[in-house]
Design a protein around this motif. Structure first.
Motif, PDB file in Angstrom:
ATOM      1  N   ASP A   1       0.815  -1.228   0.000  1.00  0.00           N
ATOM      2  CA  ASP A   1       0.000   0.000   0.000  1.00  0.00           C
ATOM      3  C   ASP A   1       0.841   1.267   0.000  1.00  0.00           C
ATOM      4  O   ASP A   1       0.535   2.247   0.665  1.00  0.00           O
ATOM      5  CB  ASP A   1      -0.964   0.009   1.193  1.00  0.00           C
ATOM      6  N   GLY A   2       1.939   1.241  -0.735  1.00  0.00           N
ATOM      7  CA  GLY A   2       2.785   2.425  -0.868  1.00  0.00           C
ATOM      8  C   GLY A   2       3.795   2.615   0.240  1.00  0.00           C
ATOM      9  O   GLY A   2       4.562   3.579   0.219  1.00  0.00           O
ATOM     10  N   GLU A   3       3.821   1.734   1.209  1.00  0.00           N
ATOM     11  CA  GLU A   3       4.727   1.868   2.348  1.00  0.00           C
ATOM     12  C   GLU A   3       6.111   1.262   2.106  1.00  0.00           C
ATOM     13  O   GLU A   3       7.051   1.523   2.842  1.00  0.00           O
ATOM     14  CB  GLU A   3       4.116   1.210   3.591  1.00  0.00           C
ATOM     15  N   LEU A   4       6.247   0.432   1.079  1.00  0.00           N
ATOM     16  CA  LEU A   4       7.490  -0.294   0.847  1.00  0.00           C
ATOM     17  C   LEU A   4       8.637   0.638   0.493  1.00  0.00           C
ATOM     18  O   LEU A   4       8.541   1.455  -0.419  1.00  0.00           O
ATOM     19  CB  LEU A   4       7.308  -1.320  -0.285  1.00  0.00           C
ATOM     20  N   ASN A   5       9.720   0.524   1.243  1.00  0.00           N
ATOM     21  CA  ASN A   5      10.931   1.274   0.962  1.00  0.00           C
ATOM     22  C   ASN A   5      11.972   0.372   0.297  1.00  0.00           C
ATOM     23  O   ASN A   5      12.627   0.760  -0.655  1.00  0.00           O
ATOM     24  CB  ASN A   5      11.504   1.881   2.243  1.00  0.00           C
ATOM     25  N   ARG A   6      12.097  -0.857   0.839  1.00  0.00           N
ATOM     26  CA  ARG A   6      13.032  -1.828   0.276  1.00  0.00           C
ATOM     27  C   ARG A   6      12.672  -3.221   0.770  1.00  0.00           C
ATOM     28  O   ARG A   6      11.769  -3.383   1.582  1.00  0.00           O
ATOM     29  CB  ARG A   6      14.473  -1.485   0.641  1.00  0.00           C
ATOM     30  N   LYS A   7      13.386  -4.226   0.268  1.00  0.00           N
ATOM     31  CA  LYS A   7      13.168  -5.603   0.690  1.00  0.00           C
ATOM     32  C   LYS A   7      14.472  -6.156   1.253  1.00  0.00           C
ATOM     33  O   LYS A   7      15.554  -5.838   0.748  1.00  0.00           O
ATOM     34  CB  LYS A   7      12.685  -6.470  -0.473  1.00  0.00           C
ATOM     35  N   ILE A   8      14.344  -6.969   2.294  1.00  0.00           N
ATOM     36  CA  ILE A   8      15.505  -7.597   2.915  1.00  0.00           C
ATOM     37  C   ILE A   8      15.198  -9.065   3.199  1.00  0.00           C
ATOM     38  O   ILE A   8      14.037  -9.460   3.297  1.00  0.00           O
ATOM     39  CB  ILE A   8      15.911  -6.903   4.233  1.00  0.00           C
ATOM     40  N   MET A   9      16.234  -9.854   3.342  1.00  0.00           N
ATOM     41  CA  MET A   9      16.078 -11.248   3.745  1.00  0.00           C
ATOM     42  C   MET A   9      16.033 -11.313   5.263  1.00  0.00           C
ATOM     43  O   MET A   9      16.735 -10.566   5.950  1.00  0.00           O
ATOM     44  CB  MET A   9      17.261 -12.095   3.269  1.00  0.00           C
ATOM     45  N   MET A  10      15.205 -12.226   5.754  1.00  0.00           N
ATOM     46  CA  MET A  10      15.117 -12.460   7.194  1.00  0.00           C
ATOM     47  C   MET A  10      15.081 -13.963   7.443  1.00  0.00           C
ATOM     48  O   MET A  10      14.486 -14.712   6.673  1.00  0.00           O
ATOM     49  CB  MET A  10      13.856 -11.824   7.779  1.00  0.00           C
ATOM     50  N   VAL A  11      15.726 -14.391   8.517  1.00  0.00           N
ATOM     51  CA  VAL A  11      15.693 -15.794   8.920  1.00  0.00           C
ATOM     52  C   VAL A  11      14.351 -16.032   9.585  1.00  0.00           C
ATOM     53  O   VAL A  11      14.042 -15.430  10.614  1.00  0.00           O
ATOM     54  CB  VAL A  11      16.838 -16.119   9.901  1.00  0.00           C
ATOM     55  N   ASP A  12      13.537 -16.895   8.997  1.00  0.00           N
ATOM     56  CA  ASP A  12      12.234 -17.181   9.589  1.00  0.00           C
ATOM     57  C   ASP A  12      11.977 -18.674   9.759  1.00  0.00           C
ATOM     58  O   ASP A  12      10.902 -19.082  10.160  1.00  0.00           O
ATOM     59  CB  ASP A  12      11.108 -16.515   8.797  1.00  0.00           C
TER      60      ASP A  12
END
Length: 105
Positions: free
Chosen positions: A64-75
């Protein structure tokens, strides 16, 4: 003495992925691509560094327009087998690994 051995009989200590630094991760996906165990996934982050949620493979997903960037996360850390493939391909050296003998079972 190591509790682990390679197939050839040499001592070997697995190093498990414990976390990925979200400040330095560029979300390139190289670690994800070499990991056969589904240990990490891409997440969207807003300008303040707040995690917005798991990102889909759809590049148009902008939260909804909030995305600044993407990162990897250990889940899914328990799935890590300690092979170290992710560390070998990371261009930013943003991952933290711990030897098997330092992780509580």
């Amino acid at each position: 003495m190591s509790a682990f051995k390679t197939r050839g009989g040499a001592d070997w200590t697995p190093v498990y992925l414990t976390q990925i630094n979200g400040e330095t991760c560029i979300g390139c996906g190289r670690c994800y691509k070499v990991c056969s165990r589904d240990v990490m996934h891409l997440y969207g982050v807003d300008e303040s560094g707040n995690v917005l949620g798991a990102a889909t493979e759809d590049d148009d997903d902008d939260f909804d327009g909030e995305l600044n960037r993407k990162i990897m996360m250990v889940d899914n850390a328990d799935a890590c087998i300690g092979c170290g493939a992710c560390a070998r391909v990371c261009p930013k050296n943003c991952q933290t690994h711990a030897p098997a003998d330092q992780i509580a079972a």
